[in-house]
Design a protein around this motif. Structure first.
Motif, PDB file in Angstrom:
ATOM      1  N   GLY A 145       0.833  -1.204   0.000  1.00 25.28           N
ATOM      2  CA  GLY A 145       0.000   0.000   0.000  1.00 25.28           C
ATOM      3  C   GLY A 145       0.864   1.250   0.000  1.00 25.28           C
ATOM      4  O   GLY A 145       0.607   2.201  -0.742  1.00 25.28           O
ATOM      5  N   PHE A 146       1.929   1.236   0.810  1.00 26.64           N
ATOM      6  CA  PHE A 146       2.798   2.405   0.863  1.00 26.64           C
ATOM      7  C   PHE A 146       3.573   2.584  -0.443  1.00 26.64           C
ATOM      8  O   PHE A 146       3.781   3.706  -0.892  1.00 26.64           O
ATOM      9  N   LEU A 147       3.970   1.482  -1.056  1.00 26.80           N
ATOM     10  CA  LEU A 147       4.679   1.559  -2.336  1.00 26.80           C
ATOM     11  C   LEU A 147       3.819   2.274  -3.377  1.00 26.80           C
ATOM     12  O   LEU A 147       4.303   3.131  -4.130  1.00 26.80           O
ATOM     13  N   LYS A 152       2.707   7.400  -6.415  1.00 32.41           N
ATOM     14  CA  LYS A 152       1.881   8.568  -6.743  1.00 32.41           C
ATOM     15  C   LYS A 152       2.474   9.843  -6.126  1.00 32.41           C
ATOM     16  O   LYS A 152       2.357  10.927  -6.694  1.00 32.41           O
ATOM     17  N   GLY A 153       3.144   9.673  -4.970  1.00 31.81           N
ATOM     18  CA  GLY A 153       3.743  10.823  -4.294  1.00 31.81           C
ATOM     19  C   GLY A 153       4.868  11.455  -5.098  1.00 31.81           C
ATOM     20  O   GLY A 153       5.177  12.639  -4.915  1.00 31.81           O
ATOM     21  N   THR A 154       5.496  10.686  -5.993  1.00 35.30           N
ATOM     22  CA  THR A 154       6.593  11.254  -6.791  1.00 35.30           C
ATOM     23  C   THR A 154       6.096  12.399  -7.661  1.00 35.30           C
ATOM     24  O   THR A 154       6.890  13.203  -8.125  1.00 35.30           O
ATOM     25  N   LEU A 165       5.996  12.338 -14.640  1.00 40.59           N
ATOM     26  CA  LEU A 165       4.783  12.102 -15.420  1.00 40.59           C
ATOM     27  C   LEU A 165       3.741  13.220 -15.303  1.00 40.59           C
ATOM     28  O   LEU A 165       3.247  13.727 -16.322  1.00 40.59           O
ATOM     29  N   THR A 166       3.452  13.632 -14.074  1.00 40.16           N
ATOM     30  CA  THR A 166       2.414  14.649 -13.895  1.00 40.16           C
ATOM     31  C   THR A 166       2.823  15.983 -14.519  1.00 40.16           C
ATOM     32  O   THR A 166       2.052  16.637 -15.224  1.00 40.16           O
ATOM     33  N   ARG A 167       4.065  16.372 -14.280  1.00 42.44           N
ATOM     34  CA  ARG A 167       4.595  17.624 -14.817  1.00 42.44           C
ATOM     35  C   ARG A 167       4.610  17.567 -16.357  1.00 42.44           C
ATOM     36  O   ARG A 167       4.248  18.534 -17.028  1.00 42.44           O
ATOM     37  N   ALA A 168       5.019  16.437 -16.894  1.00 41.83           N
ATOM     38  CA  ALA A 168       5.010  16.256 -18.353  1.00 41.83           C
ATOM     39  C   ALA A 168       3.591  16.425 -18.885  1.00 41.83           C
ATOM     40  O   ALA A 168       3.382  17.051 -19.942  1.00 41.83           O
TER      41      ALA A 168
END
Lengths: 214, 266
Positions: A145-147, A152-154, A165-168
């Motif tokens: 779960g933490f992994l 997603k936290g990255t 990914l999100t920034r891209a």
């Protein structure tokens, strides 16, 4: 959205995976240290770990990334952005995994340690041969779960200018003005990474449950 | 009860007994507290080589605490404990030396659930006595045969019945070739139909000359094998007697009351 934009997103995805792997490998290595010291009978080892866990669980990951990115250079460390982010993610993961495993170590029935002690097993063997394998099994759902959370936290690394990914996705969306499509693809990519991870965790759990069949 | 192989350790133990009664375990003025609770009050007793002691008493009387002090699962506040010539202290060396000499069997078996029966038995011999895997397996198979469970060696504890698990636990302790065995209510967690197989194993161990201290309410077992019955109440040894005398003519009022309660249903 053309092939060029998609390639850009996939480059971001690679960075996301890279940060996750670094955070998780580093987190596992240091997390074991945190967990073992956290259950030590000596307060000199235990209390620093309580503080370490408290700091990283008590502050937002975003702030931790800021401190690593802007704070470390002030202390004279000149890291590239990815290294600063890696340090923050590793420290963050070590605190959370350490606490998850601390709970799991303490959830192993005390009779197990007593049996190990009565047999005269040395302390390291009691941990490595008896307590930790059982703690690992207990901690598996929370660890996986933490992994997933960490992966997603990255996305928060975007805040220090990191193009994962999100920034891209933000950049592509700003170019082609199709936010729904772009972030739909980004979401699908996150899902494609997290979903198998959760499945793998469940499989591992089942297999270990079968190994020591009840 | 069938006769079983006599091992090296037990052979020498039975030769030495009962010639000269060398103290195997000695406790002098042992005091133990849990916070303000005075768990053991000036315990004095000794067990000679090959002797079998049954320790009984109402719950909370300190009998489990007493045997757990012998292998330092519980540290003591003051007093002295000497096991097979090793004086127990808080130093790890002293604790290790004592633990090498005494095996322990628990009420809840405490087998390692992630290891097979055989792995349970070879872990300590390999880690503590530094045996090779082959040597440790040979010893383990010998003792698993001895508790008549050799055919279950590849199974995990959860695949066995309670009685079988407890016999594995006995074999696991014996694999360290201890000079004395401590039993902490070994049959209390078992279904009634499994009590006998565990007691039979303990009786045969007793017949081979093992020094034993058993916390148990199995009075049939006490009559059959005990050299002495020790009755405890409120952290003190109230009565120490031969089993026949203890059961037929207990000296102390509290022993009488206790026997009245546990024998009422037998």
């Amino acid at each position: 959205m053309g092939i060029q934009e998609l390639t850009y997103l996939l480059q971001g995805l690679l960075w996301t995976l890279f940060l996750t792997v670094i955070g998780f490998v580093g987190g596992i290595l240091f997390g074991i240290v945190v967990a073992v010291l956290r259950v030590s009978p000596s307060p000199w080892l235990r209390i620093p770990m309580i503080c370490w866990i408290g700091v990283f669980q008590g502050t937002p990951l975003l702030m931790q990334l800021f401190v690593a990115y802007f704070g470390l250079p002030l202390l004279g460390f000149n890291f590239p952005a990815w290294a600063a982010v890696s340090v923050a993610l590793t420290a963050h993961a070590s605190a959370f995994l350490g606490e998850i495993w601390r709970g799991a170590i303490q959830a192993v029935p005390s009779g197990q340690s007593e049996a190990a002690n009565a047999l005269g097993l040395p302390g390291w063997s009691r941990m490595v041969d008896v307590v930790m394998p059982q703690a690992f099994k207990l901690s598996l759902p929370a660890t996986v779960g933490f992994l997933v959370q960490l992966l997603k936290g990255t996305s928060l690394a975007a805040i220090v200018g990191f193009i994962e990914l999100t920034r891209a996705g933000t950049i592509v969306s700003n170019q082609i003005y199709k936010p729904l499509l772009v972030f739909g693809v980004v979401g699908a990519l996150y899902c494609a990474m997290c979903w198998p991870l959760s499945l793998w965790g469940r499989r591992l759990e089942q297999r270990m449950a079968a190994g020591a069949a009840k | 009860m069938r006769e079983i192989d006599v091992t090296r350790t037990h052979d020498s133990a039975s030769r030495a007994f009962p010639k000269e009664a060398a103290p195997m375990i000695e406790m002098r003025q042992v005091e133990k507290f849990y916070g303000p609770f005075h768990a053991l009050k000036g315990i004095d007793f000794s067990v000679t080589k090959g002797e079998k002691i049954v320790l009984c008493g109402p719950s909370g009387s300190g009998k489990s605490t007493l045997i757990r002090c012998i292998n330092h699962l519980e540290p003591i506040a003051s007093g002295e404990i000497v096991v097979a010539g090793h004086r127990l202290s808080d130093s790890q060396d002293a604790v290790d030396a004592v633990r090498r000499e005494v095996g322990m069997v628990f009420q809840q078996f405490n087998l390692f659930p992630h290891k097979t029966v055989l792995e349970n038995c070879i872990l300590a011999p390999m880690r503590v006595r530094k045996l090779s895997r082959a040597e440790a397996e040979e010893t383990a198979r010998k003792y698993l045969e001895r508790v008549r469970i050799g055919d279950q060696a590849a199974k995990y504890p959860a695949q066995l019945s309670g009685g079988q698990q407890q016999r594995v636990a006995i074999a696991r302790a014996l694999c360290m070739e201890p000079k004395a065995m401590l039993f902490d209510e070994p049959t209390s967690a078992l279904d009634p139909e499994m009590v006998k197989e565990v007691l039979d194993t303990m009786v045969s161990l007793a017949r081979d000359g093992m020094t034993m201290i058993c916390v148990t309410h199995e009075m049939g077992f006490a009559r059959q094998v005990a050299d002495r019955v020790i009755f405890m109440a409120d952290g003190e040894i109230v009565e120490e007697n031969a089993p026949d005398a203890f059961f037929s003519n207990p000296r102390h009022e509290r022993s009488r009351a206790f026997l009245g309660e546990i024998l009422a249903h037998h």
